[in-house]
Motif scaffolding. Structure first.
Motif, PDB file in Angstrom:
ATOM      1  N   VAL A   1       0.840  -1.197   0.000  1.00 49.88           N
ATOM      2  CA  VAL A   1       0.000   0.000   0.000  1.00 49.88           C
ATOM      3  C   VAL A   1       0.876   1.247   0.000  1.00 49.88           C
ATOM      4  O   VAL A   1       0.627   2.198  -0.748  1.00 49.88           O
ATOM      5  N   SER A   2       1.902   1.253   0.839  1.00 51.59           N
ATOM      6  CA  SER A   2       2.818   2.388   0.903  1.00 51.59           C
ATOM      7  C   SER A   2       3.493   2.620  -0.445  1.00 51.59           C
ATOM      8  O   SER A   2       3.638   3.755  -0.898  1.00 51.59           O
ATOM      9  N   GLU A   3       3.893   1.532  -1.108  1.00 49.94           N
ATOM     10  CA  GLU A   3       4.546   1.656  -2.414  1.00 49.94           C
ATOM     11  C   GLU A   3       3.584   2.196  -3.469  1.00 49.94           C
ATOM     12  O   GLU A   3       3.951   3.070  -4.272  1.00 49.94           O
ATOM     13  N   LEU A   4       2.366   1.693  -3.476  1.00 53.02           N
ATOM     14  CA  LEU A   4       1.374   2.175  -4.446  1.00 53.02           C
ATOM     15  C   LEU A   4       1.030   3.636  -4.178  1.00 53.02           C
ATOM     16  O   LEU A   4       0.832   4.421  -5.118  1.00 53.02           O
ATOM     17  N   LEU A   5       0.963   4.006  -2.906  1.00 55.68           N
ATOM     18  CA  LEU A   5       0.721   5.400  -2.543  1.00 55.68           C
ATOM     19  C   LEU A   5       1.820   6.297  -3.092  1.00 55.68           C
ATOM     20  O   LEU A   5       1.554   7.379  -3.624  1.00 55.68           O
ATOM     21  N   GLY A   6       3.066   5.845  -2.977  1.00 55.68           N
ATOM     22  CA  GLY A   6       4.175   6.616  -3.519  1.00 55.68           C
ATOM     23  C   GLY A   6       4.082   6.781  -5.026  1.00 55.68           C
ATOM     24  O   GLY A   6       4.348   7.866  -5.557  1.00 55.68           O
TER      25      GLY A   6
END
Length: 271
Positions: free
Chosen positions: A164-169
């Motif tokens: 999720v953090s990676e997709l948010l970035g």
């Protein structure tokens, strides 16, 4: 012609079910998780044989599976029981975007659909690259990236997992708890004191409370949160857990699309 690979598959989590349907291999599935909602028709077509932390072992064995797909160490006990009964079990443990892609390819290859799998993976990668390019273009135009708190659970607060953090970035936002995102287990992403969240002043709060509806009014009413930019500017949003917290096709398509929409709208209005 019957393609090679297992012909009677039980999927203990949703992402492998969704992927096999996308590959046109749903006829191989003989049992699914009771939490499955993607695709919707799977619930009507397939027997539900498990939750997440437990499963109906006798019911699974009665289906005579030649393969069981599971996810993470949390299903280790289920896997062990099935292995002792002589069932081949493959348990994936994907936590990042790249690991999700690896899982998708492995499943596709196992059912004789490697080429189709690669084509679908390439299309997903292309879409992610387009989202990243749009985010980069806004950065180049001087638009600030918002600080985002992604909340998997509210009591206690649990911040977003790595994919999720990676997709948010990629979508143009910055996770306010990047140091927690790398922790694979939810218990290691607990934020015991909500004041820590307030101190990081998120511009956007996205809730995805697995199995429970996100209540923005409850977030806004938290003690000390009135001055949080996300609360002050009414930037409190929900993404359904089935769309973002399943480490499979959903997160890489619908989930990231929703992240992109939320973040891009904020950047255009506030950046």
């Amino acid at each position: 012609m019957t393609l090679p690979g297992p012909q009677r598959i039980v999927c203990l989590t949703e992402e492998t079910t969704e992927w096999l349907y996308l590959l046109g291999q749903e006829q191989r599935i003989v049992g699914i998780s009771g939490y499955t909602v993607r695709p919707r028709r799977a619930r009507a077509e397939k027997p539900k044989v498990s939750a997440f932390l437990n499963a109906k072992i006798d019911k699974i064995l009665a289906l005579q599976p030649d393969c069981v797909f599971g996810f993470s160490d949390l299903q280790a006990d289920i896997a062990a029981a099935l292995i002792r009964a002589g069932v081949p079990v493959t348990v994936f443990n994907q936590r990042s975007v790249e690991q999700i892609f690896d899982m998708l390819f492995q499943v596709a290859a196992m059912v004789g659909c490697a080429d189709q799998g690669l084509a679908r993976i390439a299309a997903m990668r292309e879409r992610l690259a387009a989202i990243r390019a749009e985010a980069d273009a806004l950065t180049a135009a001087g638009k600030r990236r918002p600080r985002v708190f992604f909340e998997e659970w509210d009591e206690p607060h649990i911040s977003g997992i790595r994919w999720v953090s990676e997709l948010l970035g990629m979508a143009g936002g910055d996770d306010v708890f990047p140091e927690l995102a790398v922790q694979p287990l939810g218990k290691d992403r607990i934020i015991a004191d909500g004041a820590q969240i307030v101190a990081r002043a998120p511009d956007i709060v996205i809730g995805s409370w697995c199995g429970k509806k996100f209540r923005p009014e409850n977030v806004a009413a938290r003690p000390g949160w009135a001055a949080v930019p996300a609360v002050r500017d009414s930037q409190l949003f929900e993404i359904k857990s089935a769309d973002i917290l399943q480490p499979g096709p959903a997160a890489l398509t619908d989930g990231v699309a929703q992240l992109h929409h939320i973040v891009q709208a904020w950047r255009l209005a506030h950046g």
